[in-house]
Design a protein around this motif. Structure first.
Motif, PDB file in Angstrom:
ATOM      1  N   ALA A 145       0.847  -1.199   0.000  1.00  0.00           N
ATOM      2  CA  ALA A 145       0.000   0.000   0.000  1.00  0.00           C
ATOM      3  C   ALA A 145       0.879   1.245   0.000  1.00  0.00           C
ATOM      4  O   ALA A 145       2.066   1.186   0.312  1.00  0.00           O
ATOM      5  N   HIS A 146       0.283   2.366  -0.353  1.00  0.00           N
ATOM      6  CA  HIS A 146       1.014   3.624  -0.267  1.00  0.00           C
ATOM      7  C   HIS A 146       0.153   4.652   0.458  1.00  0.00           C
ATOM      8  O   HIS A 146      -1.082   4.510   0.514  1.00  0.00           O
ATOM      9  N   VAL A 147       0.788   5.656   1.017  1.00  0.00           N
ATOM     10  CA  VAL A 147       0.066   6.819   1.537  1.00  0.00           C
ATOM     11  C   VAL A 147       0.319   7.957   0.558  1.00  0.00           C
ATOM     12  O   VAL A 147       1.179   7.847  -0.332  1.00  0.00           O
ATOM     13  N   THR A 148      -0.424   9.053   0.716  1.00  0.00           N
ATOM     14  CA  THR A 148      -0.282  10.170  -0.220  1.00  0.00           C
ATOM     15  C   THR A 148       0.220  11.397   0.542  1.00  0.00           C
ATOM     16  O   THR A 148      -0.364  11.782   1.569  1.00  0.00           O
ATOM     17  N   ILE A 149       1.330  11.935   0.049  1.00  0.00           N
ATOM     18  CA  ILE A 149       1.906  13.137   0.679  1.00  0.00           C
ATOM     19  C   ILE A 149       2.093  14.186  -0.413  1.00  0.00           C
ATOM     20  O   ILE A 149       2.754  13.914  -1.424  1.00  0.00           O
ATOM     21  N   HIS A 150       1.468  15.339  -0.222  1.00  0.00           N
ATOM     22  CA  HIS A 150       1.492  16.411  -1.240  1.00  0.00           C
ATOM     23  C   HIS A 150       1.134  15.864  -2.625  1.00  0.00           C
ATOM     24  O   HIS A 150       1.763  16.216  -3.627  1.00  0.00           O
ATOM     25  N   GLY A 151       0.179  14.960  -2.663  1.00  0.00           N
ATOM     26  CA  GLY A 151      -0.282  14.428  -3.949  1.00  0.00           C
ATOM     27  C   GLY A 151       0.578  13.310  -4.516  1.00  0.00           C
ATOM     28  O   GLY A 151       0.253  12.762  -5.573  1.00  0.00           O
ATOM     29  N   HIS A 152       1.667  12.958  -3.836  1.00  0.00           N
ATOM     30  CA  HIS A 152       2.545  11.886  -4.339  1.00  0.00           C
ATOM     31  C   HIS A 152       2.262  10.576  -3.619  1.00  0.00           C
ATOM     32  O   HIS A 152       2.048  10.560  -2.412  1.00  0.00           O
ATOM     33  N   LYS A 153       2.335   9.497  -4.382  1.00  0.00           N
ATOM     34  CA  LYS A 153       2.157   8.178  -3.776  1.00  0.00           C
ATOM     35  C   LYS A 153       3.462   7.730  -3.130  1.00  0.00           C
ATOM     36  O   LYS A 153       4.495   7.644  -3.807  1.00  0.00           O
ATOM     37  N   CYS A 154       3.413   7.409  -1.857  1.00  0.00           N
ATOM     38  CA  CYS A 154       4.615   7.009  -1.120  1.00  0.00           C
ATOM     39  C   CYS A 154       4.402   5.611  -0.549  1.00  0.00           C
ATOM     40  O   CYS A 154       3.642   5.442   0.412  1.00  0.00           O
ATOM     41  N   PRO A 155       5.043   4.597  -1.140  1.00  0.00           N
ATOM     42  CA  PRO A 155       4.809   3.235  -0.680  1.00  0.00           C
ATOM     43  C   PRO A 155       5.329   2.977   0.738  1.00  0.00           C
ATOM     44  O   PRO A 155       6.346   3.552   1.153  1.00  0.00           O
ATOM     45  N   ILE A 156       4.613   2.122   1.455  1.00  0.00           N
ATOM     46  CA  ILE A 156       5.073   1.704   2.784  1.00  0.00           C
ATOM     47  C   ILE A 156       6.311   0.832   2.580  1.00  0.00           C
ATOM     48  O   ILE A 156       6.296  -0.093   1.762  1.00  0.00           O
ATOM     49  N   VAL A 157       7.391   1.146   3.300  1.00  0.00           N
ATOM     50  CA  VAL A 157       8.602   0.324   3.172  1.00  0.00           C
ATOM     51  C   VAL A 157       8.767  -0.560   4.405  1.00  0.00           C
ATOM     52  O   VAL A 157       8.502  -0.131   5.530  1.00  0.00           O
ATOM     53  N   GLY A 158       9.157  -1.768   4.180  1.00  0.00           N
ATOM     54  CA  GLY A 158       9.399  -2.705   5.282  1.00  0.00           C
ATOM     55  C   GLY A 158       8.105  -3.093   5.979  1.00  0.00           C
ATOM     56  O   GLY A 158       7.011  -2.957   5.438  1.00  0.00           O
ATOM     57  N   ASN A 159       8.268  -3.590   7.207  1.00  0.00           N
ATOM     58  CA  ASN A 159       7.126  -4.072   7.974  1.00  0.00           C
ATOM     59  C   ASN A 159       6.419  -2.945   8.706  1.00  0.00           C
ATOM     60  O   ASN A 159       7.071  -2.054   9.251  1.00  0.00           O
ATOM     61  N   VAL A 160       5.095  -3.015   8.730  1.00  0.00           N
ATOM     62  CA  VAL A 160       4.318  -2.081   9.546  1.00  0.00           C
ATOM     63  C   VAL A 160       4.570  -2.438  11.011  1.00  0.00           C
ATOM     64  O   VAL A 160       4.498  -3.612  11.395  1.00  0.00           O
ATOM     65  N   CYS A 161       4.904  -1.436  11.834  1.00  0.00           N
ATOM     66  CA  CYS A 161       5.123  -1.671  13.267  1.00  0.00           C
ATOM     67  C   CYS A 161       3.795  -1.514  14.014  1.00  0.00           C
ATOM     68  O   CYS A 161       2.790  -1.149  13.417  1.00  0.00           O
ATOM     69  N   MET A 162       3.822  -1.735  15.333  1.00  0.00           N
ATOM     70  CA  MET A 162       2.576  -1.594  16.092  1.00  0.00           C
ATOM     71  C   MET A 162       2.061  -0.161  16.046  1.00  0.00           C
ATOM     72  O   MET A 162       0.865   0.083  15.888  1.00  0.00           O
ATOM     73  N   ASP A 163       2.961   0.799  16.190  1.00  0.00           N
ATOM     74  CA  ASP A 163       2.548   2.197  16.339  1.00  0.00           C
ATOM     75  C   ASP A 163       3.006   3.103  15.203  1.00  0.00           C
ATOM     76  O   ASP A 163       2.734   4.293  15.215  1.00  0.00           O
ATOM     77  N   MET A 164       3.749   2.569  14.269  1.00  0.00           N
ATOM     78  CA  MET A 164       4.336   3.403  13.217  1.00  0.00           C
ATOM     79  C   MET A 164       4.471   2.625  11.933  1.00  0.00           C
ATOM     80  O   MET A 164       4.517   1.399  11.931  1.00  0.00           O
ATOM     81  N   LEU A 165       4.600   3.375  10.853  1.00  0.00           N
ATOM     82  CA  LEU A 165       5.036   2.768   9.605  1.00  0.00           C
ATOM     83  C   LEU A 165       5.931   3.777   8.905  1.00  0.00           C
ATOM     84  O   LEU A 165       5.898   4.981   9.192  1.00  0.00           O
ATOM     85  N   MET A 166       6.774   3.269   8.002  1.00  0.00           N
ATOM     86  CA  MET A 166       7.705   4.118   7.278  1.00  0.00           C
ATOM     87  C   MET A 166       7.356   4.075   5.798  1.00  0.00           C
ATOM     88  O   MET A 166       6.985   3.016   5.273  1.00  0.00           O
ATOM     89  N   VAL A 167       7.426   5.231   5.159  1.00  0.00           N
ATOM     90  CA  VAL A 167       7.113   5.290   3.734  1.00  0.00           C
ATOM     91  C   VAL A 167       8.287   5.904   2.978  1.00  0.00           C
ATOM     92  O   VAL A 167       9.096   6.647   3.541  1.00  0.00           O
ATOM     93  N   ASP A 168       8.339   5.579   1.697  1.00  0.00           N
ATOM     94  CA  ASP A 168       9.411   6.091   0.836  1.00  0.00           C
ATOM     95  C   ASP A 168       9.034   7.478   0.321  1.00  0.00           C
ATOM     96  O   ASP A 168       8.056   7.619  -0.421  1.00  0.00           O
ATOM     97  N   VAL A 169       9.793   8.495   0.734  1.00  0.00           N
ATOM     98  CA  VAL A 169       9.515   9.849   0.254  1.00  0.00           C
ATOM     99  C   VAL A 169      10.724  10.385  -0.528  1.00  0.00           C
ATOM    100  O   VAL A 169      10.939  11.601  -0.607  1.00  0.00           O
ATOM    101  N   SER A 170      11.492   9.465  -1.124  1.00  0.00           N
ATOM    102  CA  SER A 170      12.711   9.872  -1.834  1.00  0.00           C
ATOM    103  C   SER A 170      12.444  10.950  -2.882  1.00  0.00           C
ATOM    104  O   SER A 170      13.273  11.833  -3.101  1.00  0.00           O
ATOM    105  N   GLU A 171      11.273  10.862  -3.528  1.00  0.00           N
ATOM    106  CA  GLU A 171      10.981  11.783  -4.635  1.00  0.00           C
ATOM    107  C   GLU A 171      10.093  12.946  -4.209  1.00  0.00           C
ATOM    108  O   GLU A 171       9.588  13.671  -5.064  1.00  0.00           O
TER     109      GLU A 171
END
Ligand SMILES: *Cc1c(COP(=O)(O)O)cnc(C)c1O
Length: 368
Positions: free
Chosen positions: A295-321
């Motif tokens: 899945a991805h989240v959307t930041i400023h209109g850009h699709k940012c895929p979830i990277v790695g494993n979803v944690c209990m309280d957090m997730l990390m997304v790729d915002v390289s671009e």
């Protein structure tokens, strides 16, 4: 609109009103409307939504379990509340809170008749199984049921209902038509069995959309449609988005090639990358199945895929671009992607995703 500063589920009441009016427009003005607000109103906020829907004029509410009905009574709901799946251990509470049980087996019927032995014409609902094979009496039980209910004044049958198992899927139309036929047979064999005519009801949201002429009966039961989903792209387009899950960027990390992100090195950077940490995890209802790029989240209109494993309280997304900074808003689902689209990335459906947004997530009611 003000910026989200924490993980928030926005609940748009005018959109619910639109969806309610849309569904009402599909049925006859005389057909009653039961609003299904089980499971915290599909993961939103049952008391607030029920109060709003009661003002709009719904005739009935439905919840799955007794505690959900009690919460609505405590919030001041006065309309009748059907408890779809009550357990005998709660029958005294059901009566104390004037909730109306769905009775689906001889065991629960007997126990309820005993619990209601000092009541006068307490409303009960008979649930029939027409093919879902989940809960319900079968047609063959009718003689015995009416025998038990005849000559007693403690309860009366307010309604008789069944539930469709594939109303959203027109490839399964034959199955649905058999369910409808079976319900009509049940209705026919119940005719004249009671001193008054109970309400008959069968259709859920997709039933209203696909089978409204053949199986409308006296009432319909809608849940997912009120929350903005028609279980089909053509119908989804008619509904308005009620629920938007938003969050913020807590921190940004620059990851050097070869370094990993998250638990168990769920992702290893093959080139320099930038990630954003979002305060939203599987304890909030975004499960591990959405991780690892699904899945991805959307930041400023850009699709940012979830990277790695979803944690209990957090997730990390790729915002390289993406040009972004700590505190910036993150859209998880809402208008686009919809909860249905987000859910589909992990092979599930809107119902599961929205009903699973945990109570930890702050709810914000949007009134205009
Ligand atoms: C949940 C439920 C509904 C509502 O179904 P939607 O598809 O959300 O409209 C209706 N009837 C029964 C018995 C249910 O369990």
């Amino acid at each position: 609109m003000t910026h989200t500063r924490e993980t928030t589920l926005e609940i748009n009441l005018p959109a619910i009103k639109h969806n309610y009016n849309l569904l009402k427009g599909k049925i006859k003005p005389t057909t009653k409307f039961m609003a299904v607000v089980k499971a915290y109103a599909y993961g939103s906020d049952a008391p607030k939504i029920a109060i709003f829907l009661e003002k709009l004029g719904v005739d009935y509410f439905a919840v799955a379990y007794t505690d959900e009905g009690i919460a609505l009574r405590n919030a001041g709901i006065t309309k009748p509340i059907l408890v779809l799946h009550p357990l005998p251990v709660h029958f005294n509470e059901i009566i104390n809170y004037r909730l109306e049980p769905s009775l689906y087996s001889f065991n629960v019927l007997e126990v309820f008749l005993e619990a209601a032995k000092n009541e006068k014409e307490y409303p009960i609902h008979l649930k029939f199984n027409t093919g879902l094979n989940r809960l319900g009496f079968v047609k063959m039980d009718i003689a015995l049921i009416s025998g038990k209910l005849l000559h007693q004044k403690n309860v009366y049958v307010a309604s008789v209902f069944s539930h469709l198992g594939a109303s959203e899927d027109l490839n399964e139309k034959d199955f649905t038509m058999r369910q409808i036929l079976s319900f009509k047979e049940i209705k026919a064999s119940l005719a004249e069995k009671f001193s008054h005519k109970p309400l008959y009801h069968l259709l859920n949201t997709s039933g209203i959309l696909n089978y409204t002429t053949s199986a409308q009966f006296d009432m319909v039961r809608s849940g997912i449609g009120l929350y903005g989903f028609g279980n089909d792209a053509q119908y989804d387009a008619l509904f308005k988005t009620v629920l938007s899950l938003k969050s913020v960027i807590s921190q940004i990390h620059n990851i050097a090639p070869g370094n990993s992100i998250g638990y168990n090195q769920g992702h290893i950077a093959d080139k320099a990358m930038k990630t954003a940490t979002i305060p939203l995890g599987h304890a909030d209802g975004i499960g591990r199945q959405y991780g690892k790029g699904k899945a991805h989240v959307t930041i400023h209109g850009h699709k940012c895929p979830i990277v790695g494993n979803v944690c209990m309280d957090m997730l990390m997304v790729d915002v390289s671009e993406v040009q972004c900074k700590e505190g910036d808003e993150v859209l998880v689902f809402g208008k686009s992607p919809t909860a249905g689209e987000f859910a589909a990335t992990a092979g599930t459906i809107s119902y599961e995703l929205i009903a699973g947004i945990s109570q930890r997530v702050r709810r914000k009611i949007i009134t205009h």
